[in-house]
Design an enzyme around this catalytic site. Sequence first.
Site: not given
Ligand code: UDP
Length: 362
Positions: A205
């Site tokens: 994403h």
């Molecule tokens: N996550 C979730 N459902 C999804 C995709 C991700 O619960 O369909 C959780 C994942 O396990 C992690 C968090 O969302 O704990 C990460 O979010 P994201 O990748 O949006 O953010 P980033 O960590 O890149 O800031």
Amino acid sequence: MKILILIGTRPNFIKVTQFKKCAEKFPDMIISIVHTGQHYDEKMADVFFRQFKLTPDYYLNISPASPNKQIAEIMMKLEDLIVEIGKPDILLVPGDVNSSLAGALFANKAGIKLGHIEAGLRSFDRTMPEELNRIITDELSDLFFVTESSGAKHLKDEKRSEQAVHFVGNTMIDTMVAYNTEIDESLVLKNLQIESGKFVLMTMHRPATVDNQKELGKLIDLINYVTKKYKVIFPIHPRTIKNAKEFGLYDQISNNKNLICTEPLDYFAFQKLIKECAFILTDSGGIQEESTFRQKPCLTLRPNTERPITVDEGTNTLLTFDLAEVKAHIQMIENGDYKKGSIPEKWDGKATERILEILNRR
Ligand code: UDP
């Protein structure tokens, strides 16, 4: 002691689930949670509050808008809230999103002490909006709660006061530990008709991956390769769908029968998929840490990471979109030659407790 915690996005919600529970041990501590509304819908927000039985005490209900407008609205609404409820002794902000930055700027202007959860992480890539959010939030913080040794090192290099920096571990891992039973009980494998160990979990994403046609095209080539052998579960972030449609690539995603696209999944389901998949392909920040904790191979399609412990000690590898390179790593995983990794220091489910003990001592 009055502690206010400011959250706004999915990864934020996941990082604060244990604060109220842990605070029960400290009778003089009052914790309130403010949700900005940066993520606001059922799939990106509400489902997490339900699963974690977490009700924000205050909801700022900001409008979907540009980062500038959202940051400004959060600051203005926080100011009104503080007039109503009084100043907290400390404002805690987790992570690196615009809500974190808005909270940090607000605390500074309002004369409120600021604690940063996940302080000191650096990708050294200033094209990532999150990197600037991290740097500015740390610049304005009085207390730094650090998840991994690199964070402490960066803060030392930046000459932060040693007394203010606390290596506490990772509150995201606290949530995985606390909900292990619920994760195991998730019926997601049955619902998606997939078998343990026989599928790949994918999330993409970041703007750098999905905001231009060339990069998104490379992602589709990669998907076409992996789906020859595996089912790929791809909970699609709204941003990725929007761009695929705009670039005319959406048909290639929707016509692949081994590609199972879902809406963003709830926490228990997603964690179950991390536990049971063959390996992960991602560009996420938090998923690099969660896969390291589960000792599951994670191929992160990014040129850098702000969480280097996941590469140095964990099961994470940074790769480019070079198909040959990705193929070679998949081969290693299949042959059992991929690194097994170890769980980083203090990723033991007790980081939240450590943070509250430090605050209580002060
Ligand atoms: N996550 C979730 N459902 C999804 C995709 C991700 O619960 O369909 C959780 C994942 O396990 C992690 C968090 O969302 O704990 C990460 O979010 P994201 O990748 O949006 O953010 P980033 O960590 O890149 O800031």
